[in-house]
Design an enzyme around this catalytic site. Structure first.
Site, PDB file in Angstrom:
ATOM      1  CG  LEU A  91      -1.976  -1.104   1.278  1.00 34.89           C
ATOM      2  CD1 LEU A  91      -2.733  -1.056   2.592  1.00 34.89           C
ATOM      3  CD2 LEU A  91      -2.940  -1.001   0.113  1.00 34.89           C
ATOM      4  CG  HIS A 136       6.113  -2.400   5.994  1.00 35.64           C
ATOM      5  ND1 HIS A 136       6.580  -1.405   5.171  1.00 35.64           N
ATOM      6  CD2 HIS A 136       5.104  -2.994   5.314  1.00 35.64           C
ATOM      7  CE1 HIS A 136       5.878  -1.398   4.044  1.00 35.64           C
ATOM      8  NE2 HIS A 136       4.980  -2.354   4.090  1.00 35.64           N
TER       9      HIS A 136
HETATM   10 NI    NI Z   1       3.632  -2.924   2.632  1.00 38.88          NI
END
Ligand code: NI
Length: 178
Positions: A91, A136
């Site tokens: 995203l 992340h």
């Molecule tokens: Ni991601």
């Protein structure tokens, strides 16, 4: 509850390591629930706190078959086994997909929202999503796992034909990990 703004590439916060959560207090729970709303809003299967600009080790994940979202605090991949090539998106890197290697299965542990230790083995999309979100928290993007430039490609958007467009959006949603 609120949909938060998404941080997108190349924002530097995506390259930073998030810090361990010492106390699962109200502010952490609120963050996690807002992250769930944000993940739902953008149709991801997962989201990490860096992606909403917060450097705390919190991720949320919801598989297509999960009735409830999963909230994981201080998550760790404790074992990885095997390698397979998967289609992946993020995203925070909108408009692109890539083919990268991920583990066949993993052992994972984290605290849940009630501070209970959760241990699980995962394969398939869940393993992929957990690896993606823990990456992340360590400042790693799926782009870093690309072996060749050709493996990153723009998402094709159909034009003119509405049916083709909705099919292509569905196909994209399946591989947009978070
Ligand atoms: Ni991601």
């Amino acid at each position: 509850m609120a949909v938060l703004d998404l941080v997108t590439f190349p924002n530097a916060i995506l390259r930073e390591r998030a810090r361990r959560v010492r106390n699962i207090d109200k502010s952490i729970l609120r963050l996690a629930h807002d992250m769930v709303d944000t993940m739902h809003h953008y149709s991801g299967v997962g989201l990490a706190a860096n992606q909403v600009g917060v450097l705390k080790r919190v991720i949320v994940v919801q598989m297509p078959d999960d009735e409830e979202p999963r909230i994981y605090i201080n998550p760790e991949i404790v074992h990885r086994e095997g390698e397979r090539m998967v289609e992946e998106g993020c995203l925070s890197v909108p408009g692109y997909l890539g083919t990268i290697p991920r583990s066949v299965w993993i052992k994972f542990r984290a605290l849940d929202s009630t501070s209970k230790l959760v241990r699980l083995k995962a394969d398939d999309l869940l393993a992929q999503a957990l690896e993606h979100e823990v990456d992340h928290l360590n400042g790693i993007l799926y782009l870093d796992h690309l072996q060749e430039h050709e493996e990153l490609r723009p998402v094709e958007t159909a034009s003119g034909n509405e049916e083709a467009q909705s099919e292509s959006e569905e196909a994209t949603a399946e591989v947009h990990v978070g």
